[in-house]
Design a protein around this motif. Structure first.
Motif, PDB file in Angstrom:
ATOM      1  N   LEU A 256       0.778  -1.228   0.104  1.00 15.92           N
ATOM      2  CA  LEU A 256       0.126  -0.048  -0.136  1.00 15.92           C
ATOM      3  C   LEU A 256       0.767   1.296  -0.077  1.00 15.92           C
ATOM      4  O   LEU A 256       0.523   2.144  -0.793  1.00 15.92           O
ATOM      5  CB  LEU A 256      -0.917   0.006   1.565  1.00 15.92           C
ATOM      6  CG  LEU A 256      -1.654   1.404   1.545  1.00 15.92           C
ATOM      7  CD1 LEU A 256      -2.624   1.662   0.330  1.00 15.92           C
ATOM      8  CD2 LEU A 256      -2.358   1.190   2.969  1.00 15.92           C
ATOM      9  N   ILE A 257       1.949   1.288   0.799  1.00 12.66           N
ATOM     10  CA  ILE A 257       2.724   2.610   0.885  1.00 12.66           C
ATOM     11  C   ILE A 257       3.541   2.616  -0.333  1.00 12.66           C
ATOM     12  O   ILE A 257       3.609   3.847  -0.955  1.00 12.66           O
ATOM     13  CB  ILE A 257       3.696   2.241   2.072  1.00 12.66           C
ATOM     14  CG1 ILE A 257       3.167   2.080   3.295  1.00 12.66           C
ATOM     15  CG2 ILE A 257       4.702   3.457   1.920  1.00 12.66           C
ATOM     16  CD1 ILE A 257       2.026   3.326   3.654  1.00 12.66           C
ATOM     17  N   SER A 258       3.937   1.554  -0.903  1.00 13.57           N
ATOM     18  CA  SER A 258       4.511   1.812  -2.404  1.00 13.57           C
ATOM     19  C   SER A 258       3.646   2.315  -3.429  1.00 13.57           C
ATOM     20  O   SER A 258       3.999   3.236  -4.149  1.00 13.57           O
ATOM     21  CB  SER A 258       4.910   0.325  -3.169  1.00 13.57           C
ATOM     22  OG  SER A 258       5.859  -0.051  -1.957  1.00 13.57           O
ATOM     23  N   SER A 259       2.427   1.848  -3.419  1.00 11.07           N
ATOM     24  CA  SER A 259       1.376   2.524  -4.399  1.00 11.07           C
ATOM     25  C   SER A 259       0.913   4.093  -3.890  1.00 11.07           C
ATOM     26  O   SER A 259       0.716   4.475  -4.885  1.00 11.07           O
ATOM     27  CB  SER A 259       0.093   1.679  -4.417  1.00 11.07           C
ATOM     28  OG  SER A 259      -0.738   1.811  -3.348  1.00 11.07           O
ATOM     29  N   LEU A 260       1.071   4.501  -2.566  1.00 11.41           N
ATOM     30  CA  LEU A 260       0.906   5.724  -2.505  1.00 11.41           C
ATOM     31  C   LEU A 260       2.105   6.669  -2.769  1.00 11.41           C
ATOM     32  O   LEU A 260       1.751   8.014  -3.108  1.00 11.41           O
ATOM     33  CB  LEU A 260       0.668   6.014  -0.804  1.00 11.41           C
ATOM     34  CG  LEU A 260      -0.566   5.431  -0.373  1.00 11.41           C
ATOM     35  CD1 LEU A 260      -0.715   5.498   1.189  1.00 11.41           C
ATOM     36  CD2 LEU A 260      -2.078   6.202  -0.756  1.00 11.41           C
ATOM     37  N   GLY A 261       3.047   6.196  -2.914  1.00 17.13           N
ATOM     38  CA  GLY A 261       4.279   6.948  -3.268  1.00 17.13           C
ATOM     39  C   GLY A 261       5.102   7.773  -2.347  1.00 17.13           C
ATOM     40  O   GLY A 261       4.700   7.717  -1.285  1.00 17.13           O
ATOM     41  N   ALA A 262       5.886   8.900  -2.755  1.00 20.79           N
ATOM     42  CA  ALA A 262       6.799   9.649  -1.957  1.00 20.79           C
ATOM     43  C   ALA A 262       5.773  10.430  -0.976  1.00 20.79           C
ATOM     44  O   ALA A 262       4.794  10.684  -1.312  1.00 20.79           O
ATOM     45  CB  ALA A 262       7.271  10.615  -2.814  1.00 20.79           C
ATOM     46  N   GLY A 263       6.587  10.447   0.190  1.00 27.52           N
ATOM     47  CA  GLY A 263       5.753  11.124   1.276  1.00 27.52           C
ATOM     48  C   GLY A 263       4.962  10.351   2.316  1.00 27.52           C
ATOM     49  O   GLY A 263       4.354  10.886   3.244  1.00 27.52           O
ATOM     50  N   ALA A 264       4.680   8.722   1.895  1.00 23.47           N
ATOM     51  CA  ALA A 264       3.983   7.911   2.539  1.00 23.47           C
ATOM     52  C   ALA A 264       5.027   6.950   3.271  1.00 23.47           C
ATOM     53  O   ALA A 264       5.857   6.476   2.518  1.00 23.47           O
ATOM     54  CB  ALA A 264       2.783   7.454   1.658  1.00 23.47           C
ATOM     55  N   LYS A 265       4.362   6.482   4.501  1.00 23.45           N
ATOM     56  CA  LYS A 265       5.306   5.801   5.376  1.00 23.45           C
ATOM     57  C   LYS A 265       4.264   4.944   6.072  1.00 23.45           C
ATOM     58  O   LYS A 265       3.087   5.390   6.199  1.00 23.45           O
ATOM     59  CB  LYS A 265       6.332   6.192   6.173  1.00 23.45           C
ATOM     60  CG  LYS A 265       7.438   7.099   5.633  1.00 23.45           C
ATOM     61  CD  LYS A 265       8.587   7.092   6.703  1.00 23.45           C
ATOM     62  CE  LYS A 265       8.110   8.260   7.554  1.00 23.45           C
ATOM     63  NZ  LYS A 265       9.134   8.690   8.332  1.00 23.45           N
ATOM     64  N   SER A 266       4.655   3.737   6.292  1.00 22.19           N
ATOM     65  CA  SER A 266       3.857   2.818   7.516  1.00 22.19           C
ATOM     66  C   SER A 266       4.537   3.014   8.994  1.00 22.19           C
ATOM     67  O   SER A 266       5.723   3.582   8.933  1.00 22.19           O
ATOM     68  CB  SER A 266       3.713   1.523   6.963  1.00 22.19           C
ATOM     69  OG  SER A 266       4.930   0.901   7.128  1.00 22.19           O
ATOM     70  N   GLY A 267       3.699   2.889   9.878  1.00 18.77           N
ATOM     71  CA  GLY A 267       4.404   3.010  10.957  1.00 18.77           C
ATOM     72  C   GLY A 267       3.580   2.368  12.122  1.00 18.77           C
ATOM     73  O   GLY A 267       2.383   1.623  11.940  1.00 18.77           O
ATOM     74  N   THR A 268       3.758   2.190  13.340  1.00 17.49           N
ATOM     75  CA  THR A 268       2.949   1.734  14.487  1.00 17.49           C
ATOM     76  C   THR A 268       1.991   2.666  14.778  1.00 17.49           C
ATOM     77  O   THR A 268       2.083   3.955  14.398  1.00 17.49           O
ATOM     78  CB  THR A 268       3.758   1.455  15.683  1.00 17.49           C
ATOM     79  OG1 THR A 268       4.288   2.620  16.195  1.00 17.49           O
ATOM     80  CG2 THR A 268       4.883   0.554  15.425  1.00 17.49           C
ATOM     81  N   PRO A 269       0.790   2.368  15.336  1.00 16.71           N
ATOM     82  CA  PRO A 269      -0.023   3.380  16.083  1.00 16.71           C
ATOM     83  C   PRO A 269       0.552   4.478  16.678  1.00 16.71           C
ATOM     84  O   PRO A 269       0.171   5.711  16.517  1.00 16.71           O
ATOM     85  CB  PRO A 269      -1.217   2.682  16.505  1.00 16.71           C
ATOM     86  CG  PRO A 269      -0.877   1.266  16.100  1.00 16.71           C
ATOM     87  CD  PRO A 269       0.571   0.846  15.791  1.00 16.71           C
ATOM     88  N   SER A 270       1.476   3.972  17.606  1.00 18.06           N
ATOM     89  CA  SER A 270       2.146   5.079  18.372  1.00 18.06           C
ATOM     90  C   SER A 270       2.782   5.923  17.570  1.00 18.06           C
ATOM     91  O   SER A 270       2.903   7.420  17.922  1.00 18.06           O
ATOM     92  CB  SER A 270       3.188   4.416  19.257  1.00 18.06           C
ATOM     93  OG  SER A 270       2.623   4.295  20.696  1.00 18.06           O
TER      94      SER A 270
END
Ligand SMILES: NC(=O)c1ccc[n+]([C@@H]2O[C@H](COP(=O)([O-])OP(=O)(O)OC[C@H]3O[C@@H](n4cnc5c(N)ncnc54)[C@H](OP(=O)(O)O)[C@@H]3O)[C@@H](O)[C@H]2O)c1
Length: 157
Positions: free
Chosen positions: A40-54
């Motif tokens: 999903l993050i790859s498809s969103l592109g630059a500026g998007a990252k995944s992380g923990t809820p915290s």
């Protein structure tokens, strides 16, 4: 600005795409770990990252976009909500009254605030079906966004 999403489903993805188009950064999270969001993050592109809820909750604005039944667990994953701006996009659809005891008669944002002590809680986006705002072109129609909350300064921001 940096926006953290508690959730990575329909609402998170739709709002993240709009925010990215305007140069903001987004962190999406779920209950299964950041690595499960890599496609999903790859498809969103630059500026998007995944992380923990915290990690999502450490951003300038935190958007709560889990289902109502998932809300208590999601908010409880953040150890300290003090001073954070929490935008509540949830709808109280499921019958979960039995979970909330003395809070069951309160409005939904008061219940959310109970799980995010000392956060600035704003209700927004919940009345906008995401299907209505999936046009990401410059010609997209304008959408009215209603918000409510007790903190006037935070609503202005
Ligand atoms: N869909 C709409 O058009 C719309 C519009 C306005 C408001 N809303 C409201 O917004 C909320 C979200 O709707 P949605 O359609 O986006 O739901 P959704 O597609 O089911 O997404 C929910 C997301 O929450 C994640 N999640 C579950 N438990 C979590 C936890 N403990 N911590 C962090 N993330 C967690 C889920 O991922 P995992 O299960 O993988 O953890 C999933 O990514 C609902 O309350 C809904 O009523 C929806």
């Amino acid at each position: 600005m940096k926006f953290g999403f508690m959730g990575a489903g329909t609402v998170a993805q739709t709002l993240a795409k709009h925010l990215l188009l305007h140069g903001h950064e987004v962190i999406l999270s779920n209950s299964r770990g950041p690595e499960t969001l890599s496609d999903l993050i790859s498809s969103l592109g630059a500026g998007a990252k995944s992380g923990t809820p915290s990690e999502a909750a450490e951003q300038d604005f935190v958007i709560l976009c889990v289902t109502w039944a998932q809300m208590p667990a999601a908010l409880s994953m953040v150890p300290d909500w003090t001073g954070r701006v929490l935008i509540d996009a949830t709808n109280r659809f499921e019958n979960t009254e039995h979970l909330f005891g003395e809070w069951s008669g309160k409005n939904s944002s008061k219940i959310v605030a109970q799980y995010a002590p000392d956060a600035h809680v704003i209700k927004a986006f919940n009345s906008v079906p995401m299907e209505w705002i999936k046009d990401y072109t410059e010609e997209k129609p304008k959408t009215v966004l209603f918000m409510s909350g007790d903190d006037i300064q935070v609503k202005k921001s």
